[in-house]
Enzyme design. Structure first.
Site, PDB file in Angstrom:
ATOM      1  N   LYS A 138       1.122  -1.060   0.018  1.00  0.00           N
ATOM      2  CA  LYS A 138       0.316   0.468  -0.124  1.00  0.00           C
ATOM      3  C   LYS A 138       1.282   1.167  -0.103  1.00  0.00           C
ATOM      4  O   LYS A 138       2.452   1.066   0.154  1.00  0.00           O
ATOM      5  CB  LYS A 138      -0.965  -0.213   1.417  1.00  0.00           C
ATOM      6  N   ASP A 152      -7.041   4.160  -4.889  1.00  0.00           N
ATOM      7  CA  ASP A 152      -7.274   4.020  -3.844  1.00  0.00           C
ATOM      8  C   ASP A 152      -8.539   5.192  -2.984  1.00  0.00           C
ATOM      9  O   ASP A 152      -8.907   5.567  -4.042  1.00  0.00           O
ATOM     10  CB  ASP A 152      -6.376   3.899  -2.635  1.00  0.00           C
TER      11      ASP A 152
END
Length: 444
Positions: A124, A164
């Site tokens: 991430k 995201d």
């Protein structure tokens, strides 16, 4: 292995990272018994190797705004585990981004990707840059500057980022373009790209669609039909929009949406025409959800969350920890019988305890919202083979993946009284796949 001892050690080594501790504790508590059945795992110190990221990259991002002022932000990439495939996970642009949040997201992503059956590790990244209020030119310059700090540690066989919160098709396109410029290569180094340059059909829809597919599989275990059920949906971005779209297609009735300013409650339901309005409002005009209430004359609650409204099903699709214990108790009291998470870790541990104590059908994000990264994996496959699939082909593969994830959750999560603990099932299924790969590859 004792979960409490591991968490205490993490707190000493990595202070002030509450989201990270929460994610690790939730997983370890559910896999502790299984782990302790394998003394070879303890000998190889697998838990410590599993919970600490492989690599953390951080860098300054310097860019120039439209007024000619030089701005700086921080950029990060947490590469958590690549035992089963290249690192894979989104990039988040939001003022709240910090290492604790990204470490929790990368940890969760590792388990989520393992559940998909596709060969993808977990990662991430992101920045404390907020696209809200910025011009397209400013966002482009920021994205290009961000990639200048990132490009050396990503690539189609190394680490494949996606979008995201705060990062949609526009931002991915800017980042991909800069990556292509810097490397001189046209490779599938990002997913969520435009259809014109290597993207996959149904990628924008995949997280929301997949969440509803998983929800439907859960309902089948109790012979409940989705058609006609009223649904509370939080958020109003990509995931929430396509969750509503698929709910409508399957005959359900979404009645709420929200953003950081508040939520709307439309007792008549958010139909296709109203959803189209929301998509234009949020995606084109960057508006606020209160404008929906002004347009359609429904209830709007400033600063609130929709969990006190009456409905049958809740689909939290905004951000982490948006449902606390009090919210969960309201949901149960109002007759909610299923909760399926479109966001990452939107329910606090105390809220999850309430759901499970009351035998609510509860699907954690790592299982229910795995559709997005699944179609990202399918996009990687199409890029590797230089082919593209139809929307129908992608949708069938997505349905198969979500059914398979559900089956594994049932396999590992069914308790003696027949209740399916989807948290336990998802964590054990992902854990066993990752640890077997790590054991096979030796001490690294």
């Amino acid at each position: 292995m004792k979960t409490s001892a591991v968490i205490d050690q993490l707190k000493r080594r990595f202070p002030n990272e509450p989201e990270y501790y929460q994610a690790v504790q939730e997983v370890l508590e559910s896999i502790e018994d299984v782990y302790n059945e394998h003394p070879e795992f303890e000998k190889a110190n697998l838990i410590e190797r599993l919970v600490i990221p492989d690599k953390i990259h951080s860098f300054r991002v310097t860019w120039v705004d439209d007024k000619g002022n030089v701005q700086t932000n921080m950029g990060y990439r947490v590469q958590h585990n690549n035992a089963i495939g290249p690192y894979k996970g989104g990039i988040r642009f939001h003022a709240s981004v910090n290492l604790s949040i990204l470490k929790f997201l990368a940890f969760e992503q590792t388990f989520k990707n393992a559940l998909t059956t596709l060969p993808m590790g977990g990662a991430k990244g992101g920045s404390d840059f907020s696209p809200r209020g910025k011009s397209d030119a400013e966002i482009m310059r920021f994205c290009q500057a961000f990639v200048e700090g990132l490009w050396r540690v990503i690539g189609p066989n190394m680490d494949v980022p996606a979008g995201d919160i705060g990062v949609g098709g526009r931002e991915v396109a800017y980042m991909f373009g800069k990556y292509k410029k810097l490397t001189g290569e046209f490779t599938g180094a990002f997913t969520g790209k435009g259809i014109e340059f290597g993207g996959s059909l149904l990628r924008p829809e995949a997280t929301g669609y997949g969440n509803v597919y998983f929800l439907n599989e859960m309902l089948k275990t109790r012979n409940i039909a989705l058609k006609g059920k009223k649904c509370l949906v939080s958020g109003s971005g990509n995931v929430a929009q396509y969750t509503c779209e698929k709910l409508l297609q399957m005959g359900a009735i979404p009645v709420t949406l929200s953003d950081s300013d508040g939520y709307i409650y439309d007792p008549d339901g958010i139909d296709e025409e109203k959803l189209k309005y929301v998509m234009e409002l949020k995606n084109i005009y960057r508006g606020r959800i209160r404008e929906y209430a002004e347009e359609y004359g429904c209830k709007y609650v400033a600063g609130g969350r929709p969990w006190g409204e009456k409905a049958d099903i809740a689909l939290p699709s905004a951000t982490q920890n948006e449902i606390d214990k009090e919210d969960a108790e309201k949901l149960v009291a109002n007759g909610i019988f299923a909760v399926s998470e479109g966001a990452n870790m939107p329910s606090t541990p105390e809220a999850i305890e309430v759901f499970q104590k009351n035998k609510i059908l509860y699907a954690p994000g790592k299982a229910a919202n795995a559709g997005g990264v699944s179609v990202s994996g399918l996009e990687m496959t199409q890029n590797s083979e230089r082919i593209s699939w139809t929307a129908e082909q992608v949708d069938e593969k997505l349905k198969w993946i979500m059914r398979n994830i559900h089956e594994n959750c049932v396999k590992y999560g069914t308790e003696n009284d027949g209740y399916i603990n989807y948290v336990k099932g998802a964590n054990i299924a992902g854990f066993m796949k990752i640890t077997k790969a790590m054991m096979a590859q030796g001490i690294l």
